[in-house]
Design an enzyme around this catalytic site. Structure first.
Site, PDB file in Angstrom:
ATOM      1  N   LEU A  17       0.819  -1.201   0.000  1.00  0.00           N
ATOM      2  CA  LEU A  17       0.000   0.000   0.000  1.00  0.00           C
ATOM      3  C   LEU A  17       0.859   1.261   0.000  1.00  0.00           C
ATOM      4  O   LEU A  17       0.515   2.259  -0.645  1.00  0.00           O
ATOM      5  CB  LEU A  17      -0.921   0.012   1.225  1.00  0.00           C
ATOM      6  CG  LEU A  17      -1.819  -1.207   1.428  1.00  0.00           C
ATOM      7  CD1 LEU A  17      -2.712  -1.011   2.638  1.00  0.00           C
ATOM      8  CD2 LEU A  17      -2.651  -1.482   0.192  1.00  0.00           C
ATOM      9  N   ASP A  36      11.482   3.506   5.169  1.00  0.00           N
ATOM     10  CA  ASP A  36      11.326   2.059   5.172  1.00  0.00           C
ATOM     11  C   ASP A  36      12.660   1.437   5.559  1.00  0.00           C
ATOM     12  O   ASP A  36      13.702   2.083   5.423  1.00  0.00           O
ATOM     13  CB  ASP A  36      10.886   1.571   3.777  1.00  0.00           C
ATOM     14  CG  ASP A  36      10.162   0.233   3.813  1.00  0.00           C
ATOM     15  OD1 ASP A  36      10.810  -0.775   4.178  1.00  0.00           O
ATOM     16  OD2 ASP A  36       8.972   0.186   3.461  1.00  0.00           O
ATOM     17  N   VAL A  60      10.602   3.083  12.343  1.00  0.00           N
ATOM     18  CA  VAL A  60       9.556   3.959  12.872  1.00  0.00           C
ATOM     19  C   VAL A  60       9.471   3.931  14.393  1.00  0.00           C
ATOM     20  O   VAL A  60       8.903   4.851  15.003  1.00  0.00           O
ATOM     21  CB  VAL A  60       8.172   3.614  12.260  1.00  0.00           C
ATOM     22  CG1 VAL A  60       8.176   3.864  10.764  1.00  0.00           C
ATOM     23  CG2 VAL A  60       7.746   2.189  12.594  1.00  0.00           C
ATOM     24  N   SER A 149      -7.148  -1.100   9.986  1.00  0.00           N
ATOM     25  CA  SER A 149      -7.551  -2.325   9.296  1.00  0.00           C
ATOM     26  C   SER A 149      -8.972  -2.645   9.737  1.00  0.00           C
ATOM     27  O   SER A 149      -9.415  -2.227  10.819  1.00  0.00           O
ATOM     28  CB  SER A 149      -6.624  -3.486   9.677  1.00  0.00           C
ATOM     29  OG  SER A 149      -7.177  -4.732   9.295  1.00  0.00           O
ATOM     30  N   TYR A 162      -2.616  -7.761  16.649  1.00  0.00           N
ATOM     31  CA  TYR A 162      -2.836  -6.951  15.458  1.00  0.00           C
ATOM     32  C   TYR A 162      -4.078  -6.075  15.610  1.00  0.00           C
ATOM     33  O   TYR A 162      -4.055  -4.870  15.333  1.00  0.00           O
ATOM     34  CB  TYR A 162      -2.973  -7.862  14.240  1.00  0.00           C
ATOM     35  CG  TYR A 162      -3.097  -7.135  12.932  1.00  0.00           C
ATOM     36  CD1 TYR A 162      -2.005  -6.454  12.398  1.00  0.00           C
ATOM     37  CD2 TYR A 162      -4.292  -7.142  12.217  1.00  0.00           C
ATOM     38  CE1 TYR A 162      -2.107  -5.788  11.175  1.00  0.00           C
ATOM     39  CE2 TYR A 162      -4.400  -6.484  11.005  1.00  0.00           C
ATOM     40  CZ  TYR A 162      -3.307  -5.807  10.486  1.00  0.00           C
ATOM     41  OH  TYR A 162      -3.422  -5.141   9.282  1.00  0.00           O
ATOM     42  N   LYS A 166      -4.273  -1.948  15.706  1.00  0.00           N
ATOM     43  CA  LYS A 166      -5.072  -1.197  14.747  1.00  0.00           C
ATOM     44  C   LYS A 166      -6.247  -0.493  15.424  1.00  0.00           C
ATOM     45  O   LYS A 166      -6.650   0.606  15.030  1.00  0.00           O
ATOM     46  CB  LYS A 166      -5.564  -2.123  13.634  1.00  0.00           C
ATOM     47  CG  LYS A 166      -4.439  -2.716  12.793  1.00  0.00           C
ATOM     48  CD  LYS A 166      -3.562  -1.631  12.151  1.00  0.00           C
ATOM     49  CE  LYS A 166      -2.543  -2.210  11.191  1.00  0.00           C
ATOM     50  NZ  LYS A 166      -1.717  -1.163  10.528  1.00  0.00           N
ATOM     51  N   THR A 197      -1.959  -7.456  -1.843  1.00  0.00           N
ATOM     52  CA  THR A 197      -0.583  -6.979  -1.748  1.00  0.00           C
ATOM     53  C   THR A 197       0.347  -8.094  -2.248  1.00  0.00           C
ATOM     54  O   THR A 197      -0.101  -9.219  -2.490  1.00  0.00           O
ATOM     55  CB  THR A 197      -0.237  -6.629  -0.291  1.00  0.00           C
ATOM     56  OG1 THR A 197      -0.387  -7.807   0.515  1.00  0.00           O
ATOM     57  CG2 THR A 197      -1.158  -5.534   0.233  1.00  0.00           C
TER      58      THR A 197
END
Length: 256
Positions: A17, A36, A60, A149, A162, A166, A197
């Site tokens: 994405l 990245d 990050v 998500s 996860y 999110k 993806t």
């Protein structure tokens, strides 16, 4: 805000994405810094797209790393108007499984990258944006778009970490938008559904077909550029602020 001649930071911009958004922003005349850790792919994309794109090897979760990436971006392009946060991981485990309890270090890893990493980047970028002159009649200085998500709302088995990460991004969208409103910085979140993806390329065709059948309409996996197009729409529409927008073909995830 128009994308033309604006500067964007895109985390996770070397694939999926993030890469789709890098390409779309560039096509609209923006300059982009890819944040990245995949140096080979990040540099390849920057080389392909030319002088309007730079690559910064950024973790990050690390304040010094993000700050260094921001300084590199400012040196190259002179400002930061946009920030799209895609960097994340999707490690899964059941709360109690065959090997015992969910490993705490795995839970912490997912939270650190997905939630804390997103906030780490946005807070440091927002500080830069807050010192810049407005670029629209409404007084906009910047736009921040985070990525959640559908798992934030309908997490499946094994997605405790996860979904929590999110869900945290969803939960902070409005308060951060309110915090930054005085500076003319808009904050929104995209919640993608089942997107095709590069990870999907390794799946059997029947698995992809089964996933597609779960989507009411259109009954297929989403395209990365459809998320990038939504990001562009959010940037361009000044009145979208503090929102979480699902982009999922009306899918509602089942328990497994």
């Amino acid at each position: 805000m128009e994308l033309k001649d604006k500067v964007a930071v895109i985390t996770g911009g070397a694939s999926g994405l993030g890469e789709a958004t890098v390409r779309r922003y560039c096509a609209q005349g923006a300059r982009v810094a890819i944040f990245d850790m995949n140096e080979e792919r990040g540099r390849a994309i920057a080389e392909e797209l030319g002088e309007s794109v730079i690559y910064c090897n950024v973790n990050v979760c690390d304040e010094a790393s993000v700050s260094a990436g921001i300084e590199t971006t400012l040196t190259a392009f002179g400002a930061i108007h946009l920030c799209s946060n895609y960097a994340g991981v999707a490690d899964a485990a059941k709360t109690v499984g065959r090997n015992g309890a969910f490993p705490l270090e795995l839970f912490q890893k997912v939270i650190n990258i997905n939630l804390l990493g997103t906030f780490n980047v946005l807070r440091l970028v927002a500080e830069v944006m807050s010192r810049q002159e407005p670029v629209t009649e409404d007084g906009t200085r910047g736009v921040i778009i985070n990525t959640a998500s559908v798992a934030a709302f309908e997490g499946q088995m094994g997605q405790a970490a996860y979904s929590a990460s999110k869900g945290g991004i969803v939960g902070m969208t409005l308060p951060v938008a309110r915090d930054l409103a005085a500076y003319g910085i808009r904050v929104n979140t995209i919640a993608p559904g089942l997107i095709h993806t590069p990870m999907c390329d390794s799946l059997p065709a029947e698995t992809v077909a089964a996933l597609s059948d779960n989507v009411p309409f259109p009954s297929r996996l989403g395209k990365p550029d459809e998320i990038a197009r939504l990001a562009q729409s959010i940037v361009e529409n000044e009145y979208i602020n503090g929102e979480v927008i699902r982009c999922d073909g009306a899918v509602r995830m089942q328990p497994r």
